[in-house]
Write a protein that holds these residues in place. Structure first.
Motif, PDB file in Angstrom:
ATOM      1  N   ALA A 189       0.854  -1.187   0.000  1.00  0.00           N
ATOM      2  CA  ALA A 189       0.000   0.000   0.000  1.00  0.00           C
ATOM      3  C   ALA A 189       0.893   1.242   0.000  1.00  0.00           C
ATOM      4  O   ALA A 189       2.055   1.188   0.426  1.00  0.00           O
ATOM      5  CB  ALA A 189      -0.925   0.005   1.211  1.00  0.00           C
ATOM      6  N   THR A 190       0.350   2.370  -0.463  1.00  0.00           N
ATOM      7  CA  THR A 190       1.121   3.616  -0.513  1.00  0.00           C
ATOM      8  C   THR A 190       0.249   4.803  -0.123  1.00  0.00           C
ATOM      9  O   THR A 190      -0.984   4.747  -0.177  1.00  0.00           O
ATOM     10  CB  THR A 190       1.678   3.883  -1.928  1.00  0.00           C
ATOM     11  N   ALA A 191       0.918   5.864   0.266  1.00  0.00           N
ATOM     12  CA  ALA A 191       0.314   7.191   0.407  1.00  0.00           C
ATOM     13  C   ALA A 191       1.252   8.141  -0.327  1.00  0.00           C
ATOM     14  O   ALA A 191       2.464   8.118  -0.093  1.00  0.00           O
ATOM     15  CB  ALA A 191       0.170   7.579   1.868  1.00  0.00           C
ATOM     16  N   VAL A 192       0.734   8.984  -1.226  1.00  0.00           N
ATOM     17  CA  VAL A 192       1.584   9.767  -2.122  1.00  0.00           C
ATOM     18  C   VAL A 192       1.290  11.257  -1.984  1.00  0.00           C
ATOM     19  O   VAL A 192       0.131  11.690  -2.088  1.00  0.00           O
ATOM     20  CB  VAL A 192       1.391   9.338  -3.587  1.00  0.00           C
ATOM     21  N   PHE A 193       2.340  12.035  -1.719  1.00  0.00           N
ATOM     22  CA  PHE A 193       2.261  13.493  -1.821  1.00  0.00           C
ATOM     23  C   PHE A 193       2.550  13.843  -3.277  1.00  0.00           C
ATOM     24  O   PHE A 193       3.641  13.566  -3.787  1.00  0.00           O
ATOM     25  CB  PHE A 193       3.288  14.160  -0.906  1.00  0.00           C
ATOM     26  N   GLY A 194       1.611  14.483  -3.926  1.00  0.00           N
ATOM     27  CA  GLY A 194       1.707  14.643  -5.375  1.00  0.00           C
ATOM     28  C   GLY A 194       2.657  15.702  -5.859  1.00  0.00           C
ATOM     29  O   GLY A 194       3.271  15.558  -6.911  1.00  0.00           O
TER      30      GLY A 194
END
Length: 634
Positions: A189-194
C-alpha cells in the motif's frame, strides 16, 4: 568553515523503520573527490511516496512540513556527492528550540545560527566529519541505537512547537487505503504526496487513535525525516540517491506496522494433552514495540483461565524475561517491581495480570524487535468439564504517542492514553490442553447382546503403575478422573469403577465411561467380574492414547493390547470428537469359552498338557506300585 563529510546509510524511525534521510551539509568551498557542481532547481516539484503494507497504512493520514530547501549540490556522475540546505524561515523559532532541547540544552554554535537544519544535517545524520567531531551524533546510522539519538529527539520535540503546528495545519496531505477497502493485510500500500517543492521534509502521521480505524490498525507513526529527489537545471536531471548509498532512494519512505504480536503456547507437556490433576507450563510471547516518543506506554498482558485451571505459585513461580526470538535464548531477565508488576488470581476465574508498562519504554529503545516471554504453571483441576481446556490472553498496548498514558499502571480506562487490545494472533492453533475418554461395554462372550452390570475395574497410568487412579462418579457407570490429591469419598471419589446398571446417566446396561485421561498408556485391571462369570478369566489390558505425529493432541490415535485372554475387542481406532470409543470387554463362565487361537489358545493348550502330564504321572505311580506288589507275592 571548511568541512569534509562522508555520507553513511540511514536508518528508520517511523513505527518500526521508516527511512530517515541522511543529507550532509556542504558549505561553499568544500573539497570532494572529483565532484562537479549542480545548478539546483530550487523551484522544482517532486512526489514523496510512503510505502508499507495495508495493515500499516490503512486509515492513516499524513502531512508533509518542509524543514529546508536544497540550495547547492555536487555530484559524481549521476549520483549526488553532497547537498547544502537552508532552513525554512517560518520555523526558525521552533527549529532553534527543538535543537537546543535535543542538544542537552546547548544552543547551536555560531557557524549555524539562523540555519538550524544545516547543523542537523552536518552533525546528526550519522556521518563523520574530518574537520570537527564536536557535538556529533552518529547513532542515527546505527539501527540498534537510532531510537535514542539526537536526531530522533530533535524531530519529536519539533512537532510540538507552536510555529510548527501552525505550518502543519496547512501542510500538504496524503492518505493510505481507506478503512473497509478490499485487500489483504499483507498487500502493498502507498500514500503519495503529489507535488512538493524539493527539499527536506518532516512527515507527520496525523491519524487518530487506531481504535477509531479498526481493531488491529497500526499505531500512529512517530515523525519521519525524509528528502525529495533533487533536480537540476541546464542540464535538467533528477538525482535520487547518493554515490555512497545505493540502497536509499530519495522521495520514498518505508513505514512498517508496529502492531505488537502475541502468541500463547504450551512448553510442557509439549504434545498438548494432559489428564486432570496434571501441571501445564504456559508461555506468553509478546513482541517488544518501538516506544520512541513515549514517556509512558501501556503494555499489559491479561490471561483469563478457564474454570478447569488453577495458577500454581510453587514450585515454579511466574517469571519474565526477554528472548531473542520466539524460540530463542533469554537475553535479559526482568525484575518484578522494577520492570513489571504481577497480579496473581485470588479466586477461581480471576485473571493473571502481568503489567510490563513500568519497563517497556526502555525495553522498546534497547530491545526493539525481540520478545517478552512470560512463563507460568497451571494445574488442570477437578472442575475441568470439557475435553478441551483453554484460556484466553489479551495484550493492551499504547497506539498513539500524541495520546499516551499519564503513568505506568497499565490502566487503559479513564482517558489514560489511547490503547488497543489484541488477543492470541494464531487463530486455530491456540494453546489448548486436551483430555480424553473411552467407554467399555461389558458383555457375555457367548452372546454379545447380553450386557453385564456389576463388573469392577481399576486403572493405572504409566507414571504410577501400582497406584490406582481416582475417579469421581458422575452418574451410573460414568466416571471422570480427579487430581491424585483428591481425597477418597466412598460412592463419590473412588478407585474402583463399576459398569452401569442402565438405570441413569445416559449409558446402557454394562457400559462404563472413563473421562479425564491424557495422552498415555493406561493399564485396565478387572477386579470383580459380573455375577455368574468366572473370576479366573478377568481381563487385564492396556489402552493407549497416542498424540505423536501424524496424530495430534486434537486427534489422537487409540489402541489396546496386552489382553492375555483375547476377551477385549478394539485393536486400534482413530479418535473422533464426541464418539464413545467403545471397547468390548467379554466375560466367560469357563475356560471352554475362551478363544482357541492366539495367546488365550496357547494358555488353554498349556492347561491341557499339565492335566495330561498329571494323569501320566498318576498312571506311572500306579503301575510302579502294582509291580511292587506283584513282586512281593512271588
Amino acid at each position: 568553515m571548511n568541512v569534509t563529510t562522508g555520507l553513511k546509510r540511514t536508518v528508520g524511525g517511523v513505527v518500526a523503520a521508516a527511512a530517515v534521510l541522511a543529507i550532509a551539509l556542504m558549505p561553499s568551498g568544500s573539497a570532494m573527490a572529483s565532484p562537479t557542481g549542480i545548478n539546483v532547481d530550487t523551484a522544482a516539484t517532486a512526489t514523496m511516496t510512503i510505502n508499507g503494507t495495508r495493515q500499516a497504512m490503512v486509515g492513516h493520514t499524513f502531512k508533509a512540513v518542509k524543514l529546508a530547501s536544497y540550495t547547492d549540490a555536487q555530484a559524481e556522475g549521476t549520483e549526488l556527492a553532497s547537498v547544502s540546505v537552508t532552513s525554512n524561515s517560518a520555523l526558525a523559532t521552533g527549529l532553534d528550540t527543538a535543537y537546543t532541547a535535543a542538544n542537552n540544552n546547548t544552543p547551536v554554535d555560531a557557524g549555524h545560527v539562523g540555519n538550524i537544519m544545516s547543523a542537523v544535517t552536518e552533525k546528526w545524520l550519522g556521518f563523520t566529519s574530518t574537520a570537527s567531531s564536536t557535538n556529533e551524533d552518529t547513532t542515527s546510522n546505527n539501527s540498534s541505537l537510532a531510537w535514542t539519538g539526537k536526531l530522533r529527539d530533535f524531530v519529536t520535540k519539533l512537532v510540538i512547537q507552536p510555529d510548527f503546528t501552525t505550518v502543519l495545519s496547512t501542510a500538504p496531505s496524503a492518505s493510505g487505503p481507506a478503512v473497509g477497502s478490499p485487500g489483504d493485510p499483507t498487500d502493498d500500500a502507498t500514500a503519495v504526496f503529489g507535488s512538493l517543492t524539493t527539499g527536506l521534509y518532516l512527515i507527520v502521521d496525523t491519524t487518530g487513535s487506531p481504535t477509531q480505524i479498526t481493531g488491529n490498525a497500526s499505531p500512529a507513526a512517530i515523525p519521519m525525516l525524509a528528502g525529495t529527489v533533487l533536480k537540476s537545471t541546464a542540464p535538467q536531471q533528477t538525482y535520487d540517491h547518493f554515490a555512497n548509498d545505493q540502497l536509499m532512494v530519495l522521495g520514498s519512505v518505508t513505514m512498517k506496522s508496529n502492531i505488537p504480536t502475541l502468541k500463547k503456547k504450551i512448553s510442557n507437556p509439549s504434545y498438548g494433552s494432559a489428564s486432570i490433576g496434571s501441571l501445564v507450563t504456559y508461555q506468553l510471547l509478546g513482541s517488544i514495540p518501538l516506544t520512541t516518543g513515549f514517556t509512558h506506554y501501556t503494555y499489559k498482558l491479561t490471561d483469563t483461565p478457564a474454570a478447569g485451571l488453577t495458577y500454581q505459585a510453587t514450585p515454579n513461580p511466574l517469571k519474565v524475561d526477554v528472548v531473542s526470538s520466539e524460540f530463542g535464548a533469554s537475553v535479559q531477565s526482568l525484575t518484578l517491581g522494577v520492570d513489571y508488576t504481577f497480579t496473581p488470581p485470588t479466586n477461581p476465574g480471576d485473571p493473571i495480570i502481568v503489567n510490563l508498562s513500568p519497563g517497556i519504554v526502555n525495553l522498546g529503545k534497547t530491545q526493539y524487535g525481540k520478545f517478552i516471554r512470560v512463563e507460568y504453571v497451571m494445574k488442570i483441576n477437578d472442575n475441568a468439564t470439557n475435553s478441551t481446556v483453554s484460556n484466553g490472553v489479551t495484550l493492551a498496548y499504547s497506539n498513539d504517542p500524541s495520546h499516551q498514558p499519564s503513568n505506568d499502571d497499565g490502566d487503559d480506562t479513564g482517558g489514560n492514553g489511547s490503547v488497543s487490545t489484541i488477543d492470541d494472533t494464531d487463530p486455530g492453533t491456540e494453546a489448548n490442553i486436551y483430555f480424553y475418554s473411552f467407554t467399555m461395554d461389558v458383555q457375555a462372550k457367548i452372546n454379545a447382546a447380553t450386557k453385564l452390570s456389576g463388573a469392577s475395574f481399576k486403572i493405572y497410568d504409566s507414571a504410577n503403575p501400582t497406584t490406582p487412579l481416582r475417579f469421581k462418579k458422575l452418574a451410573d457407570g460414568s466416571y471422570k478422573k480427579v487430581a491424585s490429591t483428591t481425597a477418597l469419598d466412598p460412592g463419590n471419589i473412588v478407585e474402583e469403577i463399576v459398569s452401569a446398571t442402565g438405570g441413569q446417566g445416559g449409558l446402557t446396561k454394562g457400559q462404563l465411561k472413563v473421562d479425564g485421561l491424557g495422552s498415555d498408556t493406561y493399564t485396565v485391571e478387572e477386579t470383580v467380574v459380573p455375577s455368574g462369570y468366572s473370576g479366573a478369566f478377568a481381563s487385564t489390558f492396556t489402552v493407549t492414547m497416542n498424540t505423536n505425529t501424524p496424530n495430534s493432541a486434537a486427534q489422537p490415535a487409540y489402541s489396546n493390547s496386552n489382553d492375555g485372554w483375547l476377551l477385549v475387542q478394539a485393536a486400534s481406532w482413530p479418535y473422533t470428537a464426541g464418539a464413545s470409543h467403545l471397547i468390548a470387554v467379554q466375560e466367560v463362565t469357563s475356560f471352554s469359552q475362551l478363544p482357541m487361537t492366539g495367546g488365550a489358545g496357547a494358555i488353554v493348550v498349556g492347561l491341557a498338557v499339565v492335566v495330561l502330564l498329571g494323569g501320566a504321572g498318576a498312571l506311572f505311580v500306579y503301575i510302579r506300585r502294582k509291580e511292587k506288589s506283584l513282586s512281593q507275592e512271588v
